[in-house]
Design an enzyme around this catalytic site. Structure first.
Site, PDB file in Angstrom:
ATOM      1  N   LYS A 125       0.806  -1.141  -0.034  1.00 55.61           N
ATOM      2  CA  LYS A 125       0.107   0.024   0.018  1.00 55.61           C
ATOM      3  C   LYS A 125       0.759   1.100   0.076  1.00 55.61           C
ATOM      4  O   LYS A 125       0.311   2.249  -0.257  1.00 55.61           O
ATOM      5  CB  LYS A 125      -0.934   0.040   1.110  1.00 55.61           C
ATOM      6  CG  LYS A 125      -1.945  -1.267   1.030  1.00 55.61           C
ATOM      7  CD  LYS A 125      -2.983  -1.072   2.327  1.00 55.61           C
ATOM      8  CE  LYS A 125      -4.188  -2.089   2.006  1.00 55.61           C
ATOM      9  NZ  LYS A 125      -5.305  -1.952   2.852  1.00 55.61           N
ATOM     10  N   ASP A 132      -9.787   2.601   1.968  1.00 58.48           N
ATOM     11  CA  ASP A 132      -9.867   1.861   3.379  1.00 58.48           C
ATOM     12  C   ASP A 132     -10.638   2.809   4.340  1.00 58.48           C
ATOM     13  O   ASP A 132     -11.312   2.365   5.035  1.00 58.48           O
ATOM     14  CB  ASP A 132      -8.429   1.517   3.749  1.00 58.48           C
ATOM     15  CG  ASP A 132      -8.133   0.379   3.028  1.00 58.48           C
ATOM     16  OD1 ASP A 132      -8.699  -0.577   2.623  1.00 58.48           O
ATOM     17  OD2 ASP A 132      -6.764   0.103   2.956  1.00 58.48           O
TER      18      ASP A 132
END
Length: 285
Positions: free
Chosen positions: A68, A104
């Site tokens: 990420k 997220d």
């Protein structure tokens, strides 16, 4: 015949439920498209994005552990939220550019919205973990007025993360093993307060180490949230349920973040509400 598709990349990747989620929505909406999983080592990321840039059918990808942050230098620009968090879980081709987003954060908050919409005297979150997902969770909770206790193996890393993401916040750090042993701390009256306990790490996941958390560290009325999806009911959540606490599992965040990504990949709103029940059944089937 060309076929629009998106993917999820990570290492490991076999456990990812994202193909089931996106496939379910594509089917329900009658969209001709595909969503795939790709096992991607760190040393293959540059070649992956170089090849996908030239594929007109590729709509983008979700990014899971441990990439990420590693993908950021390989894309062209970041959405402001992703830039603030410093982690990307969704890459979308827009025109000729690869743009990084973080879904997220809103995905994590989705099941908490009814609680966060209430007025509280005080809001505190004990967040366990300091990785890419934790960055999104800390940023999201800080924006909702939560005082955060961030626990990690490396307390210095936890402190640096809080200072980076919310330097003006009155937050705290603790070693992760602090929560493993029982405490006799006399919690005050928590009526009118919101307390969260969040596992934002991979501990408790199939193939990973155990997450050790003694329930005596949770104030009365706490809400437990585990982002792990394999197994869905982790030992952490089982213990919380057994102690009478309210819980949210990892599918809550996974479906929530996928909702935002799906819109960007396929230009359509996924069916939610009652459809979530059928989606969960498919993922668990």
């Amino acid at each position: 015949m060309s076929l629009a598709y998106a993917e999820v990349i990570g290492d490991p990747i076999a456990q990812s439920k994202s193909p089931v989620i996106h496939g379910f929505w594509l089917e329900k909406l009658g969209i001709t498209g595909d969503y795939r999983r790709v096992h991607m080592k760190a040393d293959g990321l540059a070649d992956y994005f170089a090849s996908r840039r030239d594929d007109p059918d590729w709509r983008g990808c979700n990014v899971t552990m441990p990439h990420k942050q590693a993908v950021i230098p390989l894309i062209d620009r970041l959405d402001p939220l992703a830039a603030r968090i410093g982690a990307v879980n969704t890459v979308v081709r827009e025109g000729g550019a690869l743009v990084g987003y973080n879904t997220d954060a809103p995905g994590f908050l989705e099941p908490l919205r009814p609680l966060l919409g209430q007025t509280h005297y005080f809001r505190m979150a004990r967040v366990l973990g300091t990785g890419g997902a934790a960055r999104a969770i800390v940023a999201a909770l800080a924006a909702e007025g939560m005082v955060i206790v961030l626990a990690g193996r490396d307390v210095g890393k936890a402190r640096a993360l809080l200072e980076e993401l919310d330097p003006k916040g009155d937050h705290h750090v603790a070693p992760l093993d602090h929560f493993a042993d029982a405490t006799d701390f006399p919690f005050d009256d928590r009526e009118g307060c919101l307390d969260l306990v969040v596992n934002a790490s991979s501990l408790g996941m199939t193939g990973q180490g155990a997450l050790c958390f003694d329930m005596s560290h949770a104030p009365p009325g706490s809400v437990f949230y585990d982002i792990v999806t394999s197994p869905l009911e982790t030992d952490f959540l089982k213990a919380a349920k057994g102690a009478g606490f309210r819980t949210f599992d990892g599918l809550s965040m996974l479906i929530g973040q996928a909702d935002h990504a799906f819109r960007k990949f396929f230009g359509a709103m996924p069916p939610r509400g009652a459809a979530d029940v059928a989606l969960r059944e498919r993922m668990l089937g």
